[in-house]
Design a protein around this motif. Structure first.
Motif, PDB file in Angstrom:
ATOM      1  N   PHE A  35       5.381  99.392 -36.253  1.00  0.00           N
ATOM      2  CA  PHE A  35       4.924  98.311 -35.371  1.00  0.00           C
ATOM      3  C   PHE A  35       3.734  98.772 -34.529  1.00  0.00           C
ATOM      4  O   PHE A  35       2.739  98.046 -34.396  1.00  0.00           O
ATOM      5  N   LEU A  36       3.817  99.959 -33.945  1.00  0.00           N
ATOM      6  CA  LEU A  36       2.736 100.457 -33.103  1.00  0.00           C
ATOM      7  C   LEU A  36       1.461 100.705 -33.905  1.00  0.00           C
ATOM      8  O   LEU A  36       0.358 100.394 -33.450  1.00  0.00           O
ATOM      9  N   ASP A  37       1.618 101.238 -35.111  1.00  0.00           N
ATOM     10  CA  ASP A  37       0.437 101.479 -35.948  1.00  0.00           C
ATOM     11  C   ASP A  37      -0.199 100.175 -36.409  1.00  0.00           C
ATOM     12  O   ASP A  37      -1.431 100.054 -36.466  1.00  0.00           O
ATOM     13  N   GLY A  38       0.635  99.193 -36.732  1.00  0.00           N
ATOM     14  CA  GLY A  38       0.108  97.928 -37.234  1.00  0.00           C
ATOM     15  C   GLY A  38      -0.575  97.081 -36.173  1.00  0.00           C
ATOM     16  O   GLY A  38      -1.412  96.233 -36.506  1.00  0.00           O
ATOM     17  N   THR A  39      -0.220  97.292 -34.925  1.00  0.00           N
ATOM     18  CA  THR A  39      -0.805  96.487 -33.851  1.00  0.00           C
ATOM     19  C   THR A  39      -1.791  97.274 -32.997  1.00  0.00           C
ATOM     20  O   THR A  39      -2.270  96.741 -31.984  1.00  0.00           O
ATOM     21  N   ARG A  40      -2.108  98.504 -33.383  1.00  0.00           N
ATOM     22  CA  ARG A  40      -2.969  99.348 -32.543  1.00  0.00           C
ATOM     23  C   ARG A  40      -4.346  98.724 -32.328  1.00  0.00           C
ATOM     24  O   ARG A  40      -4.839  98.662 -31.192  1.00  0.00           O
ATOM     25  N   GLU A  41      -4.979  98.259 -33.384  1.00  0.00           N
ATOM     26  CA  GLU A  41      -6.321  97.686 -33.265  1.00  0.00           C
ATOM     27  C   GLU A  41      -6.303  96.426 -32.407  1.00  0.00           C
ATOM     28  O   GLU A  41      -7.177  96.237 -31.542  1.00  0.00           O
ATOM     29  N   GLU A  42      -5.310  95.594 -32.610  1.00  0.00           N
ATOM     30  CA  GLU A  42      -5.248  94.360 -31.818  1.00  0.00           C
ATOM     31  C   GLU A  42      -4.929  94.670 -30.359  1.00  0.00           C
ATOM     32  O   GLU A  42      -5.481  94.033 -29.448  1.00  0.00           O
ATOM     33  N   ARG A  43      -4.077  95.645 -30.121  1.00  0.00           N
ATOM     34  CA  ARG A  43      -3.766  96.013 -28.738  1.00  0.00           C
ATOM     35  C   ARG A  43      -4.984  96.619 -28.048  1.00  0.00           C
ATOM     36  O   ARG A  43      -5.196  96.417 -26.847  1.00  0.00           O
ATOM     37  N   TYR A  44      -5.800  97.336 -28.802  1.00  0.00           N
ATOM     38  CA  TYR A  44      -7.031  97.878 -28.233  1.00  0.00           C
ATOM     39  C   TYR A  44      -7.977  96.753 -27.819  1.00  0.00           C
ATOM     40  O   TYR A  44      -8.572  96.782 -26.740  1.00  0.00           O
ATOM     41  N   GLN A  45      -8.124  95.733 -28.669  1.00  0.00           N
ATOM     42  CA  GLN A  45      -8.981  94.603 -28.347  1.00  0.00           C
ATOM     43  C   GLN A  45      -8.425  93.808 -27.164  1.00  0.00           C
ATOM     44  O   GLN A  45      -9.192  93.296 -26.331  1.00  0.00           O
ATOM     45  N   ILE A  46      -7.097  93.714 -27.067  1.00  0.00           N
ATOM     46  CA  ILE A  46      -6.491  93.032 -25.922  1.00  0.00           C
ATOM     47  C   ILE A  46      -6.835  93.762 -24.631  1.00  0.00           C
ATOM     48  O   ILE A  46      -7.222  93.153 -23.626  1.00  0.00           O
ATOM     49  N   GLY A  47      -6.688  95.112 -24.642  1.00  0.00           N
ATOM     50  CA  GLY A  47      -7.022  95.893 -23.463  1.00  0.00           C
ATOM     51  C   GLY A  47      -8.498  95.823 -23.115  1.00  0.00           C
ATOM     52  O   GLY A  47      -8.868  95.743 -21.933  1.00  0.00           O
ATOM     53  N   LYS A  48      -9.356  95.815 -24.128  1.00  0.00           N
ATOM     54  CA  LYS A  48     -10.797  95.725 -23.898  1.00  0.00           C
ATOM     55  C   LYS A  48     -11.167  94.385 -23.267  1.00  0.00           C
ATOM     56  O   LYS A  48     -11.964  94.328 -22.315  1.00  0.00           O
ATOM     57  N   GLN A  49     -10.600  93.329 -23.785  1.00  0.00           N
ATOM     58  CA  GLN A  49     -10.877  92.000 -23.228  1.00  0.00           C
ATOM     59  C   GLN A  49     -10.367  91.895 -21.798  1.00  0.00           C
ATOM     60  O   GLN A  49     -11.033  91.311 -20.933  1.00  0.00           O
ATOM     61  N   TYR A  50      -9.203  92.463 -21.554  1.00  0.00           N
ATOM     62  CA  TYR A  50      -8.633  92.428 -20.208  1.00  0.00           C
ATOM     63  C   TYR A  50      -9.530  93.181 -19.222  1.00  0.00           C
ATOM     64  O   TYR A  50      -9.769  92.713 -18.100  1.00  0.00           O
ATOM     65  N   LYS A  51     -10.029  94.337 -19.636  1.00  0.00           N
ATOM     66  CA  LYS A  51     -10.883  95.130 -18.750  1.00  0.00           C
ATOM     67  C   LYS A  51     -12.184  94.388 -18.454  1.00  0.00           C
ATOM     68  O   LYS A  51     -12.666  94.401 -17.305  1.00  0.00           O
ATOM     69  N   GLU A  52     -12.755  93.727 -19.446  1.00  0.00           N
ATOM     70  CA  GLU A  52     -13.983  92.969 -19.216  1.00  0.00           C
ATOM     71  C   GLU A  52     -13.740  91.812 -18.250  1.00  0.00           C
ATOM     72  O   GLU A  52     -14.584  91.505 -17.401  1.00  0.00           O
ATOM     73  N   GLN A  53     -12.584  91.180 -18.377  1.00  0.00           N
ATOM     74  CA  GLN A  53     -12.253  90.099 -17.446  1.00  0.00           C
ATOM     75  C   GLN A  53     -12.071  90.636 -16.028  1.00  0.00           C
ATOM     76  O   GLN A  53     -12.489  90.005 -15.060  1.00  0.00           O
ATOM     77  N   GLN A  54     -11.450  91.795 -15.918  1.00  0.00           N
ATOM     78  CA  GLN A  54     -11.269  92.394 -14.599  1.00  0.00           C
ATOM     79  C   GLN A  54     -12.605  92.770 -13.974  1.00  0.00           C
ATOM     80  O   GLN A  54     -12.820  92.573 -12.780  1.00  0.00           O
ATOM     81  N   LEU A  55     -13.502  93.324 -14.789  1.00  0.00           N
ATOM     82  CA  LEU A  55     -14.806  93.716 -14.269  1.00  0.00           C
ATOM     83  C   LEU A  55     -15.609  92.498 -13.834  1.00  0.00           C
ATOM     84  O   LEU A  55     -16.350  92.553 -12.847  1.00  0.00           O
ATOM     85  N   ALA A  56     -15.478  91.412 -14.570  1.00  0.00           N
ATOM     86  CA  ALA A  56     -16.205  90.198 -14.208  1.00  0.00           C
ATOM     87  C   ALA A  56     -15.715  89.621 -12.879  1.00  0.00           C
ATOM     88  O   ALA A  56     -16.451  88.910 -12.197  1.00  0.00           O
TER      89      ALA A  56
END
Length: 356
Positions: A245-266
């Motif tokens: 499960f962790l390996d299969g969702t790693r890329e999507e979880r990375y994009q979720i964290g990236k989007q969240y950080k950009e929203q926080q910075l904005a």
């Protein structure tokens, strides 16, 4: 035989009497009326080529809501130049020709300003913004959002009568096939929406992913004897499933964290303001407030991506402004405190909130 002579004698007598009466009575001769027709003046208008003086072409520019006044012309020329003009019928005598006034010029059609300059259209910045906002939306980096966007777009097309009317039967059929495939993909996608985050349901555990991309695994309680024994020996019987499960969702979880950080910075300014208000309400001790304010200032990012640095600078301005407005008088940072805080700071900037 005596009848004929008698008739002749009677005819001669009658005609003789008539002649005698006419001679004795003079008849008036009827008067003859003579009508004199007025002379007809024939004016021959020579063609334009045969005239000695060239004809001027009048051009009226639509400036300042006015129309140039045309020179007077003959009735025939006026009709040729302005068929809509009204005037008197010429009787061969010279005289002014009445021309109807031109209708007022509409300001909508004005292409020149009051200063005689041609009005400009929308600016380059306007067209750039228009172009940026009318480009097709790019697919989302998040797999779940991309699938949801596909489902929404296909539903919008198939529920729009205008789209159906303009589409060919083949296009409508393909769009229905895409909709079925997208909905099936959405139903079988690993991460499903769960409040602000996402989750994945499995037989032995539930995987939760926070809005910042952090994953949590909740073990489901089971009563299998083998499982109980393995847990007593600190062995996870479902470790391979969780790893998958962790390996299969790693890329999507990375994009979720990236989007969240950009929203926080904005929204770094709003977040900093919220944290400052929380800090101010949590404690009334001046020393604790000074320490907390310094730590918040020191944690602002100074390196990294352009968005990260910009967000850190924006948050730091909010913190400095808050210090200047609240830490004043007896609550101000002393010179010794500033030296002590700068000695242990991690950032490269100098902590001196009162410096202009």
């Amino acid at each position: 035989m005596r009848i004929l002579p008698t008739a002749l004698v009677a005819s001669v007598a009658i005609h003789t009497g008539a002649i005698t009466w006419a001679v004795s009575h003079e008849l008036e001769t009827p008067a003859v009326v003579t009508v004199t027709a007025p002379p007809i003046e024939v004016v021959i208008v020579a063609p334009a080529k045969a005239r000695q003086e060239p004809q001027e072409l009048v051009v009226a520019l639509l400036d300042d809501h006015t129309v140039a006044t045309m020179p007077q012309a003959t009735t025939r020329e006026t009709r040729a130049l302005a068929p809509h003009a009204t005037g008197r019928i010429s009787t061969g005598r010279s005289g002014p020709t009445e021309v109807a006034p031109a209708p007022p010029h509409s300001s909508i059609m004005t292409m020149r300003g009051p200063d005689k300059k041609i009005l400009k259209g929308p600016s380059d910045a306007f067209w750039q913004k228009f172009d940026d906002n009318t480009r097709p939306l790019q697919p989302s980096d998040l797999e779940g959002e991309r699938i949801a966007d596909d489902v929404a777009r296909e539903a919008e097309h198939l529920n729009n009568p205008r789209w159906i009317a303009n589409a060919t039967p083949e296009q409508a059929y393909e769009e229905r096939e895409h909709q079925v495939a997208s909905r099936e993909e959405q139903a079988n996608h690993e991460l499903q929406q769960d409040g602000r985050g996402t989750k994945a349901e499995h037989a032995t555990f539930t995987g939760h992913v926070d809005p910042d991309g952090t994953a949590h695994l909740d073990q489901k309680r089971r009563y299998d004897p083998t499982e109980i024994l393995m847990h007593r020996n600190n062995i996870d019987p479902y470790a391979s499933n969780k790893r998958r499960f962790l390996d299969g969702t790693r890329e999507e979880r990375y994009q979720i964290g990236k989007q969240y950080k950009e929203q926080q910075l904005a929204h770094s300014s709003q977040i900093a303001q919220h944290n400052l208000e929380y800090l101010w309400a949590k404690t009334t001790d001046t020393n604790q407030r000074k320490q907390a304010l310094f730590e918040m200032w020191d944690e602002c990012a100074e390196t990294g991506s352009e968005k990260l640095v910009a967000g850190g600078a924006s948050a730091r301005l909010i913190i400095v402004g808050f210090i200047r407005g609240h830490m004043t008088g007896a609550a101000s940072y002393t010179a010794a405190e500033l030296v002590a805080f700068n000695a242990k700071k991690k950032s490269s900037a100098v902590f001196d909130p009162y410096k202009e």
